[in-house]
Enzyme design. Sequence first.
Site, PDB file in Angstrom:
ATOM      1  N   ASP A  92       0.861  -1.177   0.000  1.00  0.00           N
ATOM      2  CA  ASP A  92       0.000   0.000   0.000  1.00  0.00           C
ATOM      3  C   ASP A  92       0.901   1.233   0.000  1.00  0.00           C
ATOM      4  OD1 ASP A  92       1.053   0.145   2.511  1.00  0.00           O
ATOM      5  OD2 ASP A  92      -0.832  -0.049   3.577  1.00  0.00           O
ATOM      6  N   SER A  93       0.319   2.408  -0.098  1.00  0.00           N
ATOM      7  CA  SER A  93       1.130   3.615  -0.251  1.00  0.00           C
ATOM      8  C   SER A  93       1.638   4.161   1.071  1.00  0.00           C
ATOM      9  CB  SER A  93       0.293   4.687  -0.928  1.00  0.00           C
ATOM     10  OG  SER A  93      -0.724   5.118  -0.034  1.00  0.00           O
ATOM     11  N   GLY A  94       1.146   3.623   2.167  1.00  0.00           N
ATOM     12  CA  GLY A  94       1.508   4.160   3.480  1.00  0.00           C
ATOM     13  C   GLY A  94       0.520   5.221   3.937  1.00  0.00           C
ATOM     14  N   GLY A  95      -0.271   5.731   3.018  1.00  0.00           N
ATOM     15  CA  GLY A  95      -1.205   6.812   3.345  1.00  0.00           C
ATOM     16  C   GLY A  95      -2.179   6.439   4.450  1.00  0.00           C
ATOM     17  N   PHE A  96      -2.800   5.279   4.315  1.00  0.00           N
ATOM     18  CA  PHE A  96      -3.820   4.885   5.274  1.00  0.00           C
ATOM     19  C   PHE A  96      -3.257   4.819   6.693  1.00  0.00           C
ATOM     20  CE2 PHE A  96      -6.361   1.763   7.618  1.00  0.00           C
ATOM     21  CZ  PHE A  96      -7.617   2.340   7.488  1.00  0.00           C
ATOM     22  N   ASP A 146      -2.344   8.414  -1.631  1.00  0.00           N
ATOM     23  CA  ASP A 146      -3.650   9.079  -1.595  1.00  0.00           C
ATOM     24  C   ASP A 146      -3.962   9.551  -0.183  1.00  0.00           C
ATOM     25  OD1 ASP A 146      -3.883   6.532  -0.493  1.00  0.00           O
ATOM     26  OD2 ASP A 146      -5.999   6.362  -1.022  1.00  0.00           O
ATOM     27  N   GLN A 201     -10.950   7.750  -4.643  1.00  0.00           N
ATOM     28  CA  GLN A 201     -11.482   8.239  -3.366  1.00  0.00           C
ATOM     29  C   GLN A 201     -12.756   9.036  -3.658  1.00  0.00           C
ATOM     30  OE1 GLN A 201     -10.598   7.496  -0.315  1.00  0.00           O
ATOM     31  NE2 GLN A 201      -8.566   6.570  -0.537  1.00  0.00           N
ATOM     32  N   GLY A 228     -10.781   4.014   0.789  1.00  0.00           N
ATOM     33  CA  GLY A 228     -11.628   4.804   1.681  1.00  0.00           C
ATOM     34  C   GLY A 228     -12.965   4.160   1.989  1.00  0.00           C
ATOM     35  N   ASP A 278      -8.412  -7.236   0.034  1.00  0.00           N
ATOM     36  CA  ASP A 278      -7.535  -7.575   1.147  1.00  0.00           C
ATOM     37  C   ASP A 278      -8.233  -7.163   2.427  1.00  0.00           C
ATOM     38  OD1 ASP A 278      -6.892  -4.545   0.732  1.00  0.00           O
ATOM     39  OD2 ASP A 278      -6.029  -5.039   2.681  1.00  0.00           O
ATOM     40  N   CYS A 316     -14.541 -27.948   6.555  1.00  0.00           N
ATOM     41  CA  CYS A 316     -13.269 -27.370   6.099  1.00  0.00           C
ATOM     42  C   CYS A 316     -12.202 -28.458   6.001  1.00  0.00           C
ATOM     43  CB  CYS A 316     -12.829 -26.278   7.077  1.00  0.00           C
ATOM     44  SG  CYS A 316     -11.259 -25.493   6.674  1.00  0.00           S
ATOM     45  N   CYS A 318      -8.889 -27.687   5.767  1.00  0.00           N
ATOM     46  CA  CYS A 318      -7.587 -27.063   6.029  1.00  0.00           C
ATOM     47  C   CYS A 318      -6.791 -27.932   6.995  1.00  0.00           C
ATOM     48  CB  CYS A 318      -7.770 -25.638   6.567  1.00  0.00           C
ATOM     49  SG  CYS A 318      -7.979 -25.513   8.355  1.00  0.00           S
ATOM     50  N   CYS A 321      -8.246 -28.018  10.603  1.00  0.00           N
ATOM     51  CA  CYS A 321      -9.486 -28.781  10.784  1.00  0.00           C
ATOM     52  C   CYS A 321      -9.264 -30.286  10.581  1.00  0.00           C
ATOM     53  CB  CYS A 321     -10.564 -28.259   9.844  1.00  0.00           C
ATOM     54  SG  CYS A 321     -11.120 -26.599  10.297  1.00  0.00           S
ATOM     55  N   HIS A 347      -6.734 -21.431   9.870  1.00  0.00           N
ATOM     56  CA  HIS A 347      -8.095 -21.832   9.498  1.00  0.00           C
ATOM     57  C   HIS A 347      -8.868 -20.677   8.864  1.00  0.00           C
ATOM     58  CE1 HIS A 347     -12.177 -23.070   9.285  1.00  0.00           C
ATOM     59  NE2 HIS A 347     -12.487 -21.968   9.960  1.00  0.00           N
TER      60      HIS A 347
HETATM   61 ZN   LIG Z   1     -10.215 -25.182   8.712  1.00  0.00          ZN
END
Ligand SMILES: [Zn+2]
Length: 374
Positions: A92-96, A146, A201, A228, A278, A316, A318, A321, A347
Amino acid sequence: MALTFNLVNSTPAGGRRARLFLPHQTVETPVFMPVGTQGTVKAVPQDALESLGAEIILGNTYHLYLRPGHEPIRRMGGLHRFISWPRALLTDSGGFQVFSLSQLRKVTEDGVQFRSHLDGSLHSFTPEHSIHVQIALGADICMSFDECTEYPASRSRAEESLRLTMAWAHRSLAHFRAHRQDVPWFDPKVCRTQCCFGIVQGGMYADLRRQCAERLIELDFDGYAIGGLSVGEPRELTLEMISEVLPLLPKDKPRYVMGVGYPDEIEQYARLGVDMMDCVLPTRAARHALLFTSEGRLNIKNKQFAEDQNPPDPACTCPVCRRYSRAYLRHLVQAGEPLAATLNSIHNLAFYLGIMQRVRASLASAPTPISIDP
Ligand SMILES: [Zn+2]
């Protein structure tokens, strides 16, 4: 070429099954990207992420700039090599983070001055400096600098913020285009370079959002993000903003909604045509003993699981699990064992990545409109 984006199939509802060719990885989209804030997806080792099928993860520019610093990372070959992650990365740009974490920030036309949340030291981020840091880190995708408009924000405040974001988008892109060959893994023979996304934005004002998207598209970024959102607004508003912007964005470039969301949200947005998302939610919730399962949310701390021999999520497959019981996970949480965070996070990430896998399969084969549950 920095980026190739091939549509495999699309649906009348707007959903797209596509393939994003990045320098370090071909990413199947729509994709969920686990967040690796400080060069680590918290509590989850890289080999576990690989086994789960994560193809791209995030790094946070603000954190990595402050510690260990972008120059040491550049000298060590870039973020991929430093954290031993051979697949794709996005920074990311670091802005947030500058706006949410740092103290005493001061926004000017030029950029943002702020004090580190670690030691109070004074720093400044301009669009040029953010891109400079992101080139040194060398993720496959970097983001335009931004200003994330807070919620709620008045119309005049959102307009001013949008004006700044547009000015900074020009400067970010100019700096990126002039210096992209400085990325630590640049290979002139194959023109293997980073790519840069612009960020839409405009607060919660649909016309400002549309205006921002149209003006960013003129700049011809490699991809477009909607930023945003998920800043405290009701979900209908998030959906409205996404729905306003998506149809305006170029069909042949990836679309990324930043910082969302709950499991049903990421599925809904993916079916509308969002290619990348994300969120810290699966890993953050995991560290608070909250599991996302096919049966709903499970607070694994609860006493009712004390002798529950079932897997966390019976549906699940995974590694967690397959091997461990709810009773054991509860015990680890109760005892304050670090393994609790690791197993819960693995998980939850498997659950999120599994949703996207199913959405991709249905988008790939969908010949008719897909119904969207609100
Ligand atoms: Zn799982």
